[in-house]
Design an enzyme around this catalytic site. Structure first.
Site, PDB file in Angstrom:
ATOM      1  N   GLY A   1       6.305  -4.109  -6.328  1.00  0.00           N
ATOM      2  CA  GLY A   1       6.271  -4.977  -5.152  1.00  0.00           C
ATOM      3  C   GLY A   1       5.882  -4.270  -3.870  1.00  0.00           C
ATOM      4  O   GLY A   1       6.202  -4.755  -2.782  1.00  0.00           O
ATOM      5  N   GLY A   2       5.199  -3.117  -3.975  1.00  0.00           N
ATOM      6  CA  GLY A   2       4.717  -2.423  -2.778  1.00  0.00           C
ATOM      7  C   GLY A   2       5.861  -2.121  -1.828  1.00  0.00           C
ATOM      8  O   GLY A   2       6.953  -1.711  -2.240  1.00  0.00           O
TER       9      GLY A   2
ATOM     10  N   ARG B   1       4.093  11.624  -9.413  1.00  0.00           N
ATOM     11  CA  ARG B   1       3.296  10.938  -8.404  1.00  0.00           C
ATOM     12  C   ARG B   1       1.915  11.580  -8.330  1.00  0.00           C
ATOM     13  O   ARG B   1       1.771  12.796  -8.501  1.00  0.00           O
ATOM     14  CB  ARG B   1       4.003  11.076  -7.061  1.00  0.00           C
ATOM     15  CG  ARG B   1       3.338  10.398  -5.877  1.00  0.00           C
ATOM     16  CD  ARG B   1       3.345   8.913  -5.981  1.00  0.00           C
ATOM     17  NE  ARG B   1       3.085   8.275  -4.688  1.00  0.00           N
ATOM     18  CZ  ARG B   1       2.802   6.984  -4.561  1.00  0.00           C
ATOM     19  NH1 ARG B   1       2.728   6.193  -5.631  1.00  0.00           N
ATOM     20  NH2 ARG B   1       2.611   6.459  -3.369  1.00  0.00           N
TER      21      ARG B   1
ATOM     22  N   SER C   1       5.661   6.919  -1.236  1.00  0.00           N
ATOM     23  CA  SER C   1       5.799   5.746  -2.104  1.00  0.00           C
ATOM     24  C   SER C   1       7.011   4.927  -1.694  1.00  0.00           C
ATOM     25  O   SER C   1       7.912   5.419  -1.007  1.00  0.00           O
ATOM     26  CB  SER C   1       5.984   6.231  -3.542  1.00  0.00           C
ATOM     27  OG  SER C   1       6.290   5.149  -4.402  1.00  0.00           O
ATOM     28  N   SER C   2       7.021   3.677  -2.128  1.00  0.00           N
ATOM     29  CA  SER C   2       8.219   2.843  -1.964  1.00  0.00           C
ATOM     30  C   SER C   2       8.924   2.612  -3.293  1.00  0.00           C
ATOM     31  O   SER C   2       9.926   1.882  -3.343  1.00  0.00           O
ATOM     32  CB  SER C   2       7.830   1.475  -1.380  1.00  0.00           C
ATOM     33  OG  SER C   2       7.222   1.637  -0.132  1.00  0.00           O
TER      34      SER C   2
ATOM     35  N   ASN D   1      -0.994   1.552  -8.224  1.00  0.00           N
ATOM     36  CA  ASN D   1      -1.005   0.928  -6.906  1.00  0.00           C
ATOM     37  C   ASN D   1      -1.446  -0.526  -6.968  1.00  0.00           C
ATOM     38  O   ASN D   1      -0.779  -1.345  -7.558  1.00  0.00           O
ATOM     39  CB  ASN D   1      -1.815   1.731  -5.892  1.00  0.00           C
ATOM     40  CG  ASN D   1      -1.516   1.272  -4.468  1.00  0.00           C
ATOM     41  OD1 ASN D   1      -0.431   0.787  -4.202  1.00  0.00           O
ATOM     42  ND2 ASN D   1      -2.468   1.396  -3.571  1.00  0.00           N
TER      43      ASN D   1
ATOM     44  N   THR E   1       2.089  -2.812 -10.417  1.00  0.00           N
ATOM     45  CA  THR E   1       3.076  -1.750 -10.659  1.00  0.00           C
ATOM     46  C   THR E   1       4.069  -2.278 -11.696  1.00  0.00           C
ATOM     47  O   THR E   1       4.059  -3.460 -12.024  1.00  0.00           O
ATOM     48  CB  THR E   1       3.754  -1.306  -9.346  1.00  0.00           C
ATOM     49  OG1 THR E   1       2.728  -0.821  -8.493  1.00  0.00           O
ATOM     50  CG2 THR E   1       4.792  -0.239  -9.513  1.00  0.00           C
TER      51      THR E   1
ATOM     52  N   ASP F   1      -1.824   4.597  -0.224  1.00  0.00           N
ATOM     53  CA  ASP F   1      -0.419   4.745   0.203  1.00  0.00           C
ATOM     54  C   ASP F   1      -0.264   5.804   1.295  1.00  0.00           C
ATOM     55  O   ASP F   1       0.788   5.885   1.941  1.00  0.00           O
ATOM     56  CB  ASP F   1       0.484   5.094  -0.981  1.00  0.00           C
ATOM     57  CG  ASP F   1       0.867   3.855  -1.795  1.00  0.00           C
ATOM     58  OD1 ASP F   1       0.646   2.736  -1.311  1.00  0.00           O
ATOM     59  OD2 ASP F   1       1.385   4.014  -2.915  1.00  0.00           O
TER      60      ASP F   1
END
Ligand code: DON
Length: 540
Positions: free
Chosen positions: A441-442, A90, A421-422, A370, A350, A392
């Site tokens: 997909g955020g 990350r 993050s998701s 992102n 993403t 984010d």
């Protein structure tokens, strides 16, 4: 008699879990990236070599979604040692981003100041050096070739280019402003990848590429400096894992909220028999558990190396009490669970890929820059398109980010910290089948993985349906159920509205899931590339 029993036990067939897959498979969002992974497997590489090649190639042929200027999470299963690990690649906040919830610069979405320190080069290096079998030059070769020779713009990519056209700097415009069917070539990026092939991540973080990137950033208003690059390191983390009704779920650890949020939702559902519920009750219950889990995610989660997460976050009693607060005939408004303002945002970029090899090694990787085309800023001297992952973080108190997430102090900016993050690369291991799954997909990533995992666990419909069926999502704020046009039949929608749910149909589909189902009894592999994207599933 005792010896006879022992003999019988020894003569019985091996348990299903010991079976190996019938071959290997790569499922990713672009056929040319899939081909890069297949090339590595054909060369004698393992799933981790294939993952490195796919990650690098995706960064070239799916440039709006991930890349060398971004980061992500590689969830691995190493068959030989029967071990799961997550490579955390990350991005981190540069020192100049400062401390606190207010982001000092104008935009956390467009322009070079929105970029975190990239993690992908270090992540790929770790994959290759610690887990792969092939030399770095082999796994980098397909990406270099694709960057130099170019690739054709698909309709999806063309649409994303038009959408983000305003965000590009001059270098970005010169490279990416191409129409559908035209060719995108990235010669400067090819040179940067060629340096990586020879010198590895050291070139990116401490060598020639570092010097070039920082000179560009200083001239153009970016915040990343040599010290930020030199300080970057990947972290190998223990994944989040938990059991649910005979299934073992392994998923992303913090700084991704994915695994923790899945664990939160499944713990709420521990005493529910999802298979026995009507479609309407099941949908209502999933929405209500999502709402409660996202509330806690947004308020409490952040980089666990910087903030402490409440000790009872996943406490079974606490989560059962939350489950008890769900009424089956009525939604609980988010305002009654807690209160913030409510906005909404959307995006599709993403990337996720899933790989398995014949030894049973598995990779579930979600990578990102992102937003579509990240910051839009291409460093002219390296050809690297930088992420805008700083968005984010909770950059403005009480205000939503690009995905409509309203987040708390735990996710405030701090130098060196990783933004929450998701991304939810996941393995779901059942008694005799294993599912490798993930998607872009955020903020909706986690609910998409949840719905696919539930589809796998219930096994009521064919596997393609778990990936392709219409999706719905609730993230606490805004207090509404977002859903794809085909997610609810009219009676189901009417039933949900009767229970008080505010439904908001999305004007387009979202997500781009890439999954593999491994039937461990027969060894059979089924690859499923989301109908919504350009992805492909292939075996060597
Ligand atoms: O890490 C995250 O949660 C986001 N940066 C992911 C962004 C994403 O999936 C964009 N796609 N719609």
């Amino acid at each position: 008699m005792r010896y006879l029993c022992l003999l019988l036990v020894l003569l019985l067939p091996l348990p299903a879990a010991a079976a190996k897959p019938a071959g290997s498979m790569v499922v990713a969002a672009h056929p040319q990236a899939v081909a890069a992974g297949i090339d590595m497997l054909n060369k004698g590489g393992n799933a981790f070599d294939a993952a490195a090649a796919v990650a690098l190639a995706l960064g070239v042929v799916e440039p709006g979604s991930s890349g060398f200027g971004g980061g992500g999470f590689f969830l691995l299963y190493i068959a030989k040692t029967d071990r799961y690990v997550m490579i955390d690649a990350r991005e981190t906040a540069p020192a100049l981003a400062g401390h606190g919830e207010v982001y000092a610069t104008a935009s956390s979405i467009d322009g070079p100041q929105s970029a975190g320190v990239p993690g992908l080069p270090a992540g790929v290096e770790r994959l290759v050096s610690s887990y792969g079998q092939l030399p770095r030059s082999d796994v980098t070769a397909p990406a270099i070739r694709l960057a130099r020779e170019g690739f054709a713009v698909t309709p999806h990519l063309g649409a994303m280019i038009r959408w983000r056209a305003e965000a590009f700097n001059d270098s970005g415009r010169a490279i990416f402003m191409r129409r559908q069917g035209e060719t995108i070539r990235q010669p400067a990026l090819a040179d940067t990848l060629a340096r990586f092939a020879v010198k590895g991540a050291a070139d990116f973080y401490r060598g020639e590429t570092a010097g070039r990137l920082v000179a560009d950033m200083q001239r153009d208003g970016g915040l990343i400096r040599l010290a930020d690059l030199a300080a970057y390191h990947v972290i190998e983390r223990e994944p989040v894992s938990f059991d649910f009704h005979g299934f073992h779920v392994v998923s992303a650890a913090l700084p991704s909220s994915g695994g923790m949020t899945l664990a939160h939702i499944f713990a709420q559902l521990q005493d529910d028999d999802l298979a026995a519920l009507s479609r309407a009750d099941r949908t209502h219950l999933l929405i209500e558990t999502m709402k409660r889990a996202y509330r806690d995610r947004n308020a409490c989660l952040g980089d666990s190396d910087f903030v402490s997460i409440p000790k009872d976050y996943l406490d079974a009693q606490r989560l059962q009490a939350l489950r008890a607060s769900i009424q089956m005939d009525q939604t609980t408004p988010s305002a009654e669970l807690a209160g913030f303002a409510e906005p909404i945002g959307a995006s599709v970029d993403t990337t996720h890929f899933s790989i398995i090899d014949a030894e049973g090694n598995m990779v579930s990787a979600t990578l990102s820059i992102n937003y579509g085309f990240g910051s839009g800023y291409v460093s002219p001297s390296t050809g690297i398109l930088l992420n805008d992952e700083m968005d984010d973080f909770a950059t403005r108190p009480g205000q939503p980010n690009a995905y409509g997430l309203v987040q708390g102090r735990a996710n405030a900016v701090a130098p060196g910290k990783r933004m929450l993050s998701s991304m939810t690369p996941t393995f779901v291991v059942g008694p005799d089948r294993t599912f490798i799954v993930g998607t872009p997909g955020g903020s909706r990533i986690i609910s998409m993985v949840l719905l696919a995992a539930v589809g796998f666990m219930l096994d009521e419909t064919p596997p393609a349906d778990w990936v392709n069926r219409g999706r719905f999502h609730h993230q606490f704020l805004p207090d509404l159920v977002q859903y794809e046009p085909d997610a609810f039949s009219p009676p189901l929608a009417a039933g949900l509205e009767k229970r008080g749910h505010l439904l908001k149909q999305m004007n387009r589909q979202y997500g781009n899931m890439q999954a593999i189902l491994w039937d461990r009894r027969s060894g059979r592999l089924t690859g499923i590339a989301d109908r919504r994207g350009d992805g492909a599933a292939r075996q060597p």
